[in-house]
Design a protein around this motif. Structure first.
Motif, short mmCIF file in Angstrom:
data_model
loop_
_atom_site.label_atom_id
_atom_site.label_comp_id
_atom_site.label_asym_id
_atom_site.label_seq_id
_atom_site.Cartn_x
_atom_site.Cartn_y
_atom_site.Cartn_z
N TYR A 136 -7.05 -1.94 -1.08
CA TYR A 136 -6.51 -0.77 -1.75
C TYR A 136 -7.62 0.05 -2.41
N TYR B 9 -9.05 2.04 0.23
CA TYR B 9 -8.07 3.06 0.64
C TYR B 9 -8.12 4.23 -0.34
N TYR B 10 -8.19 3.93 -1.60
CA TYR B 10 -8.18 4.93 -2.66
C TYR B 10 -9.51 5.68 -2.75
N MET C 293 -8.28 3.52 -10.97
CA MET C 293 -8.33 3.01 -9.60
C MET C 293 -8.13 1.50 -9.59
N THR D 30 0.84 -1.20 0.00
CA THR D 30 0.00 0.00 0.00
C THR D 30 0.88 1.25 0.00
N TRP E 240 -15.41 2.73 -7.60
CA TRP E 240 -14.26 2.19 -8.33
C TRP E 240 -14.67 1.36 -9.55
N GLU F 54 1.28 4.02 -2.96
CA GLU F 54 0.88 5.40 -2.67
C GLU F 54 2.01 6.41 -2.85
#
Length: 192
Positions: free
Chosen positions: A148, A151-152, A169, A61, A163, A65
């Motif tokens: 993820y 998270y995004y 994404m 992650t 997403w 990022e």
């Protein structure tokens, strides 16, 4: 003698914020960031124990990022195509946490002095956030792809399926999942 001690301390501290040289090999990252008072491996293991998120997921992650850059920020937008303008978000540090989410993390965990540019705080944040994704969205703690995405997109965005029609994404989540698999394999090979 005093000048030598100061130089040693400055070199040691300077190494704390530097980006590892080979960020695609987790064993190399941990070897480079193994310090006198602990290191990134012990920080990541602590977050794994605290939140139940495997080290390869945490590290993938952060790799996705920020590329392990302590002061990473999104690039500025350009006004008229060439004048540096505002940044698209307040994301900052290893975890690219937004201001509001970081403030909530500090309040809820009691880590009032936590900083986004400090690796130990950032990896703890990622573990905390993924644990929240598990509780709020039912995502398994070892499901890097969906962790993820949450998270995004944020927890609400993930729940809404923001997403689903976002190729960027999904591609980023795929990269994070592939990197977590690579990292897990590498950790087995180097005995971490």
């Amino acid at each position: 003698m005093r000048a030598i001690m100061i130089a040693v301390v400055l070199l040691a501290l300077g190494g704390c914020a530097s980006t590892p040289g080979n960020i695609n090999n987790l064993c190399s990252v941990f070897d480079q960031k193994d310090g006198w008072f602990g290191g990134w491996y012990s920080d990541a293991k602590r977050a794994e124990r605290q939140y139940g998120v495997p080290v390869p997921v945490l590290m993938a992650t952060i790799r996705t990022e920020s590329g392990f850059k302590a002061n990473a920020r999104p690039p500025r937008k350009k006004l008229l195509g060439f004048v540096p303008w505002k940044r698209p978000s307040s994301a900052y540090g290893y975890s690219q946490a937004l201001d509001g989410t970081w403030d909530r993390y500090r309040r809820e965990t009691g880590r009032r002095g936590a900083r986004r540019g400090d690796f130990a705080d950032a990896v703890d944040f990622v573990g905390w956030y993924h644990r929240q994704s598990h509780h709020k969205n039912g995502i398994a703690l070892d499901d890097t792809y969906n962790l993820y995405l949450a998270y995004y997109a944020g927890h609400a965005g993930y729940s809404r399926g923001a997403w689903r029609n976002n190729a960027h994404m999904k591609k980023a989540a795929g990269r994070a999942a592939a990197k977590a698999n690579d990292y897990a394999y590498q950790m087995q090979r180097c005995g971490r």
